[in-house]
Write a protein that holds these residues in place. Structure first.
Motif, short mmCIF file in Angstrom:
data_model
loop_
_atom_site.label_atom_id
_atom_site.label_comp_id
_atom_site.label_asym_id
_atom_site.label_seq_id
_atom_site.Cartn_x
_atom_site.Cartn_y
_atom_site.Cartn_z
N TYR A 175 0.83 -1.20 0.00
CA TYR A 175 0.00 0.00 0.00
C TYR A 175 0.87 1.26 0.00
CZ TYR A 175 -3.12 3.68 1.60
OH TYR A 175 -3.80 4.86 1.71
N LEU A 176 1.92 1.26 0.82
CA LEU A 176 2.77 2.45 0.91
C LEU A 176 3.49 2.73 -0.40
CD1 LEU A 176 4.35 1.91 4.45
CD2 LEU A 176 2.48 3.45 3.84
N LYS A 177 3.91 1.67 -1.11
CA LYS A 177 4.64 1.85 -2.36
C LYS A 177 3.72 2.06 -3.54
CE LYS A 177 6.82 -2.01 -2.27
NZ LYS A 177 7.67 -3.12 -2.70
N GLY A 178 2.49 1.51 -3.47
CA GLY A 178 1.60 1.48 -4.62
C GLY A 178 1.07 2.85 -5.02
N GLN A 179 0.79 2.98 -6.31
CA GLN A 179 0.19 4.20 -6.84
C GLN A 179 -1.32 3.99 -6.92
OE1 GLN A 179 1.94 6.96 -7.41
NE2 GLN A 179 3.79 5.90 -6.77
N VAL A 180 -2.00 4.22 -5.80
CA VAL A 180 -3.45 4.07 -5.76
C VAL A 180 -4.09 5.37 -6.24
CG1 VAL A 180 -5.42 3.52 -4.28
CG2 VAL A 180 -3.20 2.50 -3.83
N LYS A 181 -5.08 5.26 -7.10
CA LYS A 181 -5.65 6.42 -7.78
C LYS A 181 -6.20 7.45 -6.80
CE LYS A 181 -8.79 7.55 -11.57
NZ LYS A 181 -9.75 7.00 -12.56
N PHE A 182 -6.85 6.97 -5.74
CA PHE A 182 -7.52 7.89 -4.83
C PHE A 182 -6.65 8.24 -3.61
CE2 PHE A 182 -10.80 5.41 -7.01
CZ PHE A 182 -11.46 6.45 -7.66
N LYS A 183 -5.39 7.88 -3.63
CA LYS A 183 -4.49 8.24 -2.53
C LYS A 183 -4.10 9.70 -2.67
CE LYS A 183 -1.13 5.33 -1.55
NZ LYS A 183 0.21 4.69 -1.56
N SER A 184 -4.00 10.39 -1.53
CA SER A 184 -3.64 11.81 -1.56
C SER A 184 -2.24 12.01 -2.14
CB SER A 184 -3.72 12.39 -0.15
OG SER A 184 -3.21 13.71 -0.12
N SER A 185 -2.06 13.12 -2.83
CA SER A 185 -0.77 13.42 -3.44
C SER A 185 0.30 13.71 -2.38
CB SER A 185 -0.89 14.62 -4.38
OG SER A 185 -1.38 15.75 -3.68
N ASN A 186 -0.11 13.99 -1.14
CA ASN A 186 0.85 14.26 -0.07
C ASN A 186 1.50 12.99 0.48
OD1 ASN A 186 0.21 17.00 -0.22
ND2 ASN A 186 -1.50 16.77 1.22
N TYR A 187 0.88 11.86 0.17
CA TYR A 187 1.38 10.59 0.70
C TYR A 187 2.50 10.07 -0.20
CZ TYR A 187 -2.85 10.70 3.58
OH TYR A 187 -3.84 11.05 4.45
N VAL A 188 3.69 10.55 0.03
CA VAL A 188 4.85 10.17 -0.78
C VAL A 188 5.98 9.74 0.15
CG1 VAL A 188 6.53 10.92 -2.50
CG2 VAL A 188 4.20 11.84 -2.55
N LEU A 189 6.61 8.63 -0.18
CA LEU A 189 7.72 8.12 0.62
C LEU A 189 9.02 8.82 0.23
CD1 LEU A 189 6.95 4.29 0.43
CD2 LEU A 189 6.57 5.76 2.41
N THR A 190 9.88 8.98 1.21
CA THR A 190 11.22 9.49 0.90
C THR A 190 12.08 8.36 0.35
OG1 THR A 190 12.05 8.99 3.12
CG2 THR A 190 11.00 11.15 2.79
N ASP A 191 13.24 8.71 -0.20
CA ASP A 191 14.14 7.68 -0.74
C ASP A 191 14.60 6.73 0.36
OD1 ASP A 191 13.87 8.84 -3.19
OD2 ASP A 191 15.72 10.02 -3.04
N GLU A 192 14.83 7.27 1.53
CA GLU A 192 15.28 6.44 2.66
C GLU A 192 14.19 5.46 3.08
OE1 GLU A 192 17.05 7.03 7.21
OE2 GLU A 192 16.48 8.76 5.98
N GLN A 193 12.94 5.93 3.11
CA GLN A 193 11.82 5.04 3.45
C GLN A 193 11.65 3.94 2.41
OE1 GLN A 193 8.83 8.13 3.79
NE2 GLN A 193 8.70 7.85 6.01
#
Length: 600
Positions: free
Chosen positions: A297-315
Motif C-alpha cells: 500500500y505504501l509503495k503502490g500508486q493508488v488512484k484515490f491516494k492523496s498526493s501528499n502521501y509520498v515516501l522518501t528515498d530512505e523510506q
C-alpha cells in the motif's frame, strides 16, 4: 366506493409468504398472483417485494440453509425483474447480502453462479442497474481497496499492571531451581522459549495500529516509531525460528483429535498468550502477511491516494530491504514455508497489476498490433519508416511501375504506320521479350485482351500486330515523332548548356536535389519542428517523424524528404526559403539563399 389503500405491513407480510411459497414450488406464479392482488401503485409494490426478498434471504442465512436455496431466491428475483414485479437492482442487492454473510467456501459457489449468468447481467434490463454493484463486489476481494479503521486492537497499555516476567524474576531472586523432568515435555519449550517482557509485548501489539491505518507511516514521527518497533519484532522472529518437526507434530495432534482450523477476526492480546502466539506458525504468518500488505500500500500508486502521501528515498529503501527479509521469514516458517511465500508473492503481484489497470481507467486488454521499428542502417531505416503500414506503402502512386498503354505501345504504333517503312524483322512485336511483357500489360489494362474473336492467329507477333492497329485507332496520336539518336544528343547538349547558363532565380525554381536536402538538413537540426507547419505537414506526420528517429538531423532530413514527396516538382529552393521566412528562421533562409547562388 374508493379503492383500498396500500398498507405496507400487510403487503410485506403477503409478499414474504408468497416468496417462501415460490421458493418451495420453484415457481414465480405465487409472487405474480400476490403482486396483482395487493392494492397500491406499482412502485410501492415493487419496493415492498424487494424488501420481502431480503427478509427471506436473511432468514435462510440465519437458519444455515444450503447455498442452493439462496441461489434459488436470487433466480426468483431475476425472473421477477423480467416479469416487471421488482426493481432491476434487486438480484445484485441480494448477491451483496449473501456474499457479506457467507463464509469463503460457500462464496465460491455464489461467484460460480455470477459467472454462469454473465449473459443475463449484460442484457439491457440488468446492465445499467447492476454494473456498479458487480464492480463493488469484485473490489471486495481487493486487498488494497480499503482498511478497516474501526478494527482497533485493544491490549494492556499499563506497565504497572503487567505480569510479564514477574514469576521468572521472583524465581531467580529466590534461587529456586527447576529440576529437569519436573515440567511436562510439551510445556518446557513453550514456557521460556522466547524471552518476553512488557516492552516487547507493547511494541508488538502497537504495530496493529499501523496495519489498521497505514497513512500514519507518512508522518515523520509515526514513521520513526513504526521503524523502531518493526526492527525489534522482526529481530525476534529472526532469532527464534520455528522448526518443521514441532509444527508437524502439532498438525498430527490436531488431526488425531479431529480439531479443525479456526479463524478469529480479532487477535487475543492477553499477556499470558504472548509466548504461545509467537511460537505459533500460523500466527507468525498473519503478522508477516500484514507487513507485506502494508508495504504494498505504501509503495503502490493508488488512484484515490492523496498526493501528499509520498515516501522518501530512505523510506523506500528500508521498505525494499524489509520486504525481502519478510519473504525470507515466510519461506522459513513451517509448514511449506517456501511454497506459501511464493504464493503470497504471486497474489500481491497480481494485485499490483490490478491496481495499475484501474488507475489507467480500466483500458481494454485487446491491443493493436504494433509495427516494429527496424534499424537497418541510417538510409534503409529512413526508407523503411517513411510509411508505417507496408501494405499502404505498396499501394502508393510513387510505386506504380506498370507503364500505360500509350507509353509501352508508342514505338510499336509508330512502326506499324506504313509511312515509316519499318521492316518486319525490326519491329518490336517480333521481340519475344517485348511480346511477353505486352501480353501481361494488355491483360491488366486493355479491354480487347479478353474479348472473344473469330480471327485465328498463327503467331504471337501476328496477334500483337493486330492489337497495335486497334490501339492506334483508339489512343491519341503521339505528341511528337520518334527522335533519332543524333537529335537526342543535340537536345541533351543544349539542355546541359542551358542549365549551366541559368541564373540563380531560375535555379531556385527547380526542384531540390538530394545533395541540397542532405546539406540543409544538417544545418536545420532541432529547428525542424518549427518549420514543419509552414511546409504544410500534418500533425500525424510530425509525430511519426519523432517516433522514427531520436537524431534531430535525421528528423530534419525526413521532414524535407516528406515535403519533397508531397510537393513533387513544387519542392523548390524558392518555396523552402519562403517557408523559412514565415517560420521566423530568417538566418537559415539567408544562408540557404547564399548557398543556392554560390552553387549556381
Amino acid at each position: 366506493m374508493s379503492p383500498p389503500l396500500f398498507s405496507l405491513p400487510e403487503a410485506r407480510l403477503r409478499f414474504t409468504t408468497s416468496t417462501r411459497e415460490a421458493l418451495i414450488n420453484k415457481s414465480i406464479k405465487p409472487l405474480l398472483n400476490a403482486f396483482n392482488q395487493v392494492p397500491g401503485s406499482e412502485n410501492e409494490k415493487k419496493c415492498t417485494l424487494d424488501q420481502a426478498f431480503r427478509v427471506v434471504v436473511e432468514e435462510e442465512i440465519i437458519n444455515k440453509a444450503p447455498c442452493e436455496n439462496l441461489l434459488a431466491i436470487i433466480s426468483l428475483a431475476i425472473t421477477g425483474v423480467t416479469e416487471g414485479i421488482c426493481t432491476a437492482s434487486t438480484p445484485f442487492v441480494l448477491l451483496g447480502d449473501v456474499l457479506d454473510c457467507l463464509p469463503l467456501d460457500q462464496c465460491d459457489k455464489i461467484f460460480t453462479f455470477v459467472e454462469k449468468n454473465v449473459a443475463t447481467w449484460k442484457s439491457n434490463t440488468f446492465y445499467s442497474a447492476g454494473k456498479n454493484y458487480l464492480l463493488r463486489m469484485c473490489n471486495g476481494l481487493n486487498l488494497q481497496s480499503q482498511f478497516n479503521l474501526e478494527n482497533v486492537t485493544v491490549f494492556n497499555t499499563n506497565e504497572h499492571e503487567s505480569t510479564l516476567g514477574q514469576k521468572h524474576t521472583d524465581e531467580r531472586e529466590e534461587g529456586m531451581d527447576v529440576e529437569e523432568g519436573e515440567m511436562g515435555d510439551d510445556e518446557a519449550p513453550t514456557s521460556c522459549s522466547i524471552p518476553i517482557d512488557y516492552n516487547l509485548y507493547r511494541k508488538f501489539w502497537s504495530l496493529q495500529d499501523y496495519f489498521r491505518n497505514p497513512v500514519q507511516c507518512y508522518e515523520k514521527v509515526s514513521w520513526k516509531t513504526f521503524l523502531k518497533y518493526s526492527e525489534e519484532v522482526l529481530a525476534v522472529f529472526k532469532s527464534y525460528k520455528l522448526d518443521d518437526t514441532q509444527a508437524s507434530r502439532k498438525k498430527l495432534e490436531e488431526l488425531k483429535t479431529g480439531g479443525e482450523h479456526v479463524y478469529f477476526a480479532k487477535f487475543l492480546t492477553s499477556e499470558k498468550l504472548m509466548d504461545l502466539q509467537l511460537s505459533d506458525s500460523n500466527f507468525r504468518r498473519h503478522i508477516l502477511l500484514q507487513y507485506l500488505i502494508l508495504f504494498q500500500y505504501l509503495k503502490g500508486q493508488v488512484k484515490f491516494k492523496s498526493s501528499n502521501y509520498v515516501l522518501t528515498d530512505e523510506q523506500s529503501l528500508w521498505i525494499e530491504d524489509t520486504t525481502k527479509a519478510v519473504y525470507q521469514l515466510l519461506s522459513e516458517n513451517p509448514p511449506d514455508g517456501e511454497r506459501f511465500s511464493k504464493m503470497v508473492e504471486h497474489i500481491l503481484n497480481t494485485e499490483e497489476n490490478w491496481n495499475s489497470w484501474k488507475n489507467e481507467g480500466c483500458p481494454s486488454f485487446v491491443k493493436e498490433r504494433s509495427h516494429p521499428e527496424f534499424q537497418l542502417g541510417e538510409e534503409l531505416t529512413r526508407l523503411w519508416n517513411l510509411c508505417p503500414d507496408n501494405m499502404e506503402a505498396c499501394k502508393s502512386e510513387s510505386r506504380e511501375y506498370m507503364p500505360t498503354l500509350e507509353e509501352f505501345f508508342e514505338e510499336a504504333i509508330e512502326q506499324a504506320d506504313p509511312e515509316n517503312m519499318v521492316e518486319n524483322k525490326y519491329k518490336a512485336v517480333n521481340n519475344s521479350n517485348y511480346g511477353w511483357r505486352a501480353l501481361r500489360l494488355l491483360a491488366r489494362r486493355s479491354p480487347h485482351f479478353f474479348q472473344p474473336t473469330n480471327q485465328q492467329f498463327k503467331s504471337l507477333p501476328e496477334y500483337l500486330e493486330n492489337m497495335v492497329i486497334k490501339l492506334a485507332k483508339e489512343l491519341p496520336p503521339p505528341s511528337e515523332e520518334i527522335k533519332t539518336g543524333e537529335d537526342e544528343d543535340e537536345e541533351d547538349n543544349d539542355a546541359l548548356l542551358k542549365e549551366n547558363n541559368e541564373s540563380p532565380e531560375v535555379q531556385r525554381d527547380k526542384a531540390m536535389t538530394g545533395e541540397q536536402i542532405e546539406s540543409f538538413a544538417n544545418r536545420l537540426g532541432e529547428q525542424w519542428k518549427a518549420l514543419a507547419p509552414y511546409l504544410e505537414m500534418k500533425e500525424s506526420d510530425i509525430r511519426q517523424i519523432e517516433l522514427d528517429s531520436e537524431d534531430v538531423k535525421m528528423r530534419a532530413k525526413q521532414l524535407l524528404v516528406a515535403w519533397q514527396d508531397q510537393e513533387g516538382a513544387h519542392a523548390t529552393p524558392e518555396n523552402l526559403i519562403t517557408a523559412l521566412t514565415k517560420a521566423g528562421l530568417g538566418d537559415l533562409a539567408e544562408s540557404f539563399t547564399n548557398d543556392t547562388e554560390g552553387s549556381s
